[in-house]
Design a protein around this motif. Structure first.
Motif, PDB file in Angstrom:
ATOM      1  N   GLU A  24       0.914  -1.156  -0.076  1.00  0.00           N
ATOM      2  CA  GLU A  24       0.093  -0.036  -0.013  1.00  0.00           C
ATOM      3  C   GLU A  24       0.850   1.406   0.073  1.00  0.00           C
ATOM      4  N   ALA A  25       2.100   1.209   0.505  1.00  0.00           N
ATOM      5  CA  ALA A  25       2.958   2.638   0.568  1.00  0.00           C
ATOM      6  C   ALA A  25       4.259   1.789   0.624  1.00  0.00           C
ATOM      7  N   GLY A  26       5.239   2.712  -0.182  1.00  0.00           N
ATOM      8  CA  GLY A  26       6.686   2.491  -0.306  1.00  0.00           C
ATOM      9  C   GLY A  26       7.299   2.520   1.135  1.00  0.00           C
ATOM     10  N   GLU A  27       8.419   2.140   1.198  1.00  0.00           N
ATOM     11  CA  GLU A  27       9.213   2.471   2.343  1.00  0.00           C
ATOM     12  C   GLU A  27      10.010   3.804   2.210  1.00  0.00           C
ATOM     13  N   PHE A  28       9.789   4.461   1.179  1.00  0.00           N
ATOM     14  CA  PHE A  28      10.390   5.897   1.357  1.00  0.00           C
ATOM     15  C   PHE A  28       9.688   6.590  -0.113  1.00  0.00           C
ATOM     16  N   ARG A  75       3.449   9.930  -8.382  1.00  0.00           N
ATOM     17  CA  ARG A  75       2.496   9.163  -9.216  1.00  0.00           C
ATOM     18  C   ARG A  75       2.327   9.486 -10.927  1.00  0.00           C
ATOM     19  N   ALA A  76       2.234   8.641 -11.702  1.00  0.00           N
ATOM     20  CA  ALA A  76       2.654   8.961 -13.112  1.00  0.00           C
ATOM     21  C   ALA A  76       1.658  10.025 -13.478  1.00  0.00           C
ATOM     22  N   PHE A 132      10.647  16.594 -16.470  1.00  0.00           N
ATOM     23  CA  PHE A 132      10.708  15.046 -16.282  1.00  0.00           C
ATOM     24  C   PHE A 132       9.586  14.448 -16.952  1.00  0.00           C
ATOM     25  N   ARG A 133       8.320  14.884 -16.909  1.00  0.00           N
ATOM     26  CA  ARG A 133       7.269  14.292 -17.604  1.00  0.00           C
ATOM     27  C   ARG A 133       7.525  13.891 -19.208  1.00  0.00           C
ATOM     28  N   ALA A 134       7.969  14.823 -19.780  1.00  0.00           N
ATOM     29  CA  ALA A 134       8.276  14.657 -20.999  1.00  0.00           C
ATOM     30  C   ALA A 134       9.544  13.618 -21.388  1.00  0.00           C
TER      31      ALA A 134
END
Length: 244
Positions: free
Chosen positions: A77-81, A86-87, A94-96
């Motif tokens: 459900e959650a990462g450790e950091f 999100r996408a 950075f998106r491009a």
């Protein structure tokens, strides 16, 4: 074996290899690479990293468990950091860049269309078998100096990947394994005070696979570097400022 002899060669030939041969890598060689990577700089020489190396039956068991979790969509459900947004929350530029990478990998190299969800999921699934590499590595760091330890982990990881190139091997760093950190903890003796940073596939590249042709581009130095020298200091104009 395509050994390289200089740091420059290692940097220029390092890539994220996503297709490996089953050729084993001797344990002594892996230990040598790790000893070289351990020369990396770290804050106050704390060396906050731990490395878990999997081969043979141990790697196969972890892979089978990871694939079951992936196919059942049992991501944590959650990462450790906080590794990445999100996408739909990536800002520019950075998106491009991320989009161009996806197009070059899936569409141009693999021939998988943008709307081919099944094809994309099938390729992504290969992460959990370390892309067929005979050696799978999980890198963790201490939670105590977490932010600094993550910087140290990056230095260690880069050193390990370059050392691997020096030995004629290839690697692929794998953040995707973070999504299933509970599975990793079931198989590995990861200390409670450590977080999973990423995985790393290590082995001999399958140069006959079409993925071996995939390459990524890099931004020019001018796009990310500012130089401050005597001329700019004497003029009182900051680099990039409009002097008109």
């Amino acid at each position: 074996m395509d050994t390289v002899t200089t740091i420059e060669d290692a940097l220029l030939t390092r890539r994220s290899c996503r297709a490996f041969l089953p050729t084993p890598v001797p344990r002594a060689q892996v230990e040598r690479l790790l000893s070289l990577a351990a020369r990396s700089a770290s804050n106050s020489n704390c060396q906050p990293w731990q490395v878990h190396v999997l081969t043979g039956a141990a790697k196969r068991a972890l892979t089978a468990d990871l694939l079951r979790a992936h196919d059942a969509e049992r991501r944590a459900e959650a990462g450790e950091f906080d590794y990445q947004p999100r996408a739909d929350q990536w800002p520019e530029p950075f998106r491009a860049r991320r989009r161009r990478f996806g197009e070059s990998l899936y569409r141009d190299t693999l021939g998988i269309a943008v709307d081919d969800t099944t094809g994309r999921r099938g390729h992504h699934r290969r992460n959990y078998d370390f892309f067929g590499a005979p050696v799978g590595i999980i890198l963790t760091v201490s939670r105590a100096p977490l932010q600094g330890a993550l910087v140290d982990a990056g230095l260690f990881l880069q050193a390990l990947m370059l050392a691997a190139r020096g030995a004629g091997l290839h690697t692929c760093a794998q953040a995707s394994l973070i999504d299933f950190h509970p599975v990793l903890r079931r198989h590995l003796a990861i200390a409670d005070d450590h977080v999973v940073v990423c995985g790393l596939a290590l082995g001999h590249a399958d140069e006959g696979h079409r993925l071996s042709a995939h390459r990524t581009t890099r931004e020019s130095v001018a796009s990310f570097a500012a130089f401050y020298d005597s001329a700019s200091y004497d003029s009182g104009v900051a680099p990039g400022a409009d002097s008109a």
